[in-house]
Design a protein around this motif. Structure first.
Motif, PDB file in Angstrom:
ATOM      1  N   ARG A 138       0.843  -0.969   0.031  1.00 30.92           N
ATOM      2  CA  ARG A 138       0.019   0.045   0.004  1.00 30.92           C
ATOM      3  C   ARG A 138       0.853   1.205  -0.079  1.00 30.92           C
ATOM      4  O   ARG A 138       0.553   2.201  -0.847  1.00 30.92           O
ATOM      5  N   TYR A 141       2.692   1.424  -3.518  1.00 24.67           N
ATOM      6  CA  TYR A 141       2.167   1.732  -4.618  1.00 24.67           C
ATOM      7  C   TYR A 141       0.951   2.668  -4.462  1.00 24.67           C
ATOM      8  O   TYR A 141       0.425   3.386  -5.541  1.00 24.67           O
ATOM      9  N   ILE A 143      -1.976   2.649  -2.956  1.00 23.04           N
ATOM     10  CA  ILE A 143      -3.537   1.719  -3.226  1.00 23.04           C
ATOM     11  C   ILE A 143      -4.006   1.522  -2.326  1.00 23.04           C
ATOM     12  O   ILE A 143      -3.513   1.517  -1.037  1.00 23.04           O
ATOM     13  N   THR A 144      -5.264   1.059  -2.194  1.00 21.87           N
ATOM     14  CA  THR A 144      -6.066   0.639  -1.226  1.00 21.87           C
ATOM     15  C   THR A 144      -5.814  -0.993  -0.668  1.00 21.87           C
ATOM     16  O   THR A 144      -5.017  -1.551  -1.244  1.00 21.87           O
ATOM     17  N   GLU A 147      -6.681  -3.766  -3.186  1.00 22.56           N
ATOM     18  CA  GLU A 147      -5.893  -3.808  -4.354  1.00 22.56           C
ATOM     19  C   GLU A 147      -4.562  -4.328  -4.015  1.00 22.56           C
ATOM     20  O   GLU A 147      -4.062  -5.027  -4.657  1.00 22.56           O
ATOM     21  N   ALA A 148      -4.083  -3.997  -2.684  1.00 23.43           N
ATOM     22  CA  ALA A 148      -2.646  -4.557  -2.304  1.00 23.43           C
ATOM     23  C   ALA A 148      -2.976  -5.952  -2.164  1.00 23.43           C
ATOM     24  O   ALA A 148      -1.973  -6.995  -2.359  1.00 23.43           O
TER      25      ALA A 148
END
Length: 200
Positions: A138, A141, A143-144, A147-148
């Motif tokens: 997270r 990148y 990201i949420t 998503e991770a």
């Protein structure tokens, strides 16, 4: 005696960062993505082909879909190996050549297995708990959490399938490596120090 260090790693465990620290502490050359360029140069295969197949099993869905498109020269009666197989062979020969050239650290790509006959090879597998891996991905990148998790599962699945296709063994099992270390317990710096002391 100088060693060849191979590092397998779960996605998000910090394996590459640990390898970077080891490279600096031991003054060893580090090969991770650099293997792509070295193998492409050695084999004269376009680097994009290596990026396409990097740490992906040849028996994967991707391979099944594209293999039919890469039999070069079939129309005139000559058949070359499909490009995925040529890429895999290039990885093998490049990793062996790099290990013969100098003390180095090789990350991933089943190097522990490819170099299994090299008496100077010592293999490590870096693992970490899921919470730490998610947090690292997270942060890296932006990201949420969902998503991770998806990214971790996809990359681990690819690495596991690749390792199985090359070695016939289970990726991440302790019996496949000399040492397994949980980076989420020790931290990146201390994990690198432990490995460094073992090598020395």
């Amino acid at each position: 005696m100088k060693k060849i260090i191979t590092i397998g790693r779960e996605f998000g465990s910090g394996g590459h960062e640990i390898a970077e620290r080891l490279s600096g502490q031991l003054n060893y050359t580090l090969y991770d993505k650099e293997i792509i360029d070295a193998a492409a140069k050695k084999s004269r295969i376009n680097v994009t082909e290596f990026q396409r197949y990097d740490e992906k099993a040849m028996n994967s869905l991707l391979y099944s879909l594209v293999i039919g498109n890469y039999y070069r020269g079939a129309e005139n009666g000559t058949i070359e190996h499909p490009i995925a197989m040529r890429v895999e062979q290039a990885y093998f020969s490049t990793i062996i050549s790099l290990a013969e050239k100098e003390p180095c650290i090789i990350v991933g790509r089943a190097a522990d297995y490819i170099l299994r006959e090299n008496k100077n090879r010592i293999s490590f597998f870096i693992t970490a708990d899921k919470k730490s891996r998610i947090a690292r991905i997270r942060n890296k990148y932006g990201i949420t959490e969902a998503e991770a998790v998806k990214m971790i599962e996809k990359n681990d699945r690819n690495r596991s399938a690749y390792y199985k296709s090359i070695t016939g063994k289970t990726w991440g099992m302790a019996e496949s490596y000399d040492f397994c270390i949980r980076s989420s317990y020790y931290g990146i710096d201390t994990t690198a120090e432990i490995i460094c002391k073992l090598i020395q």
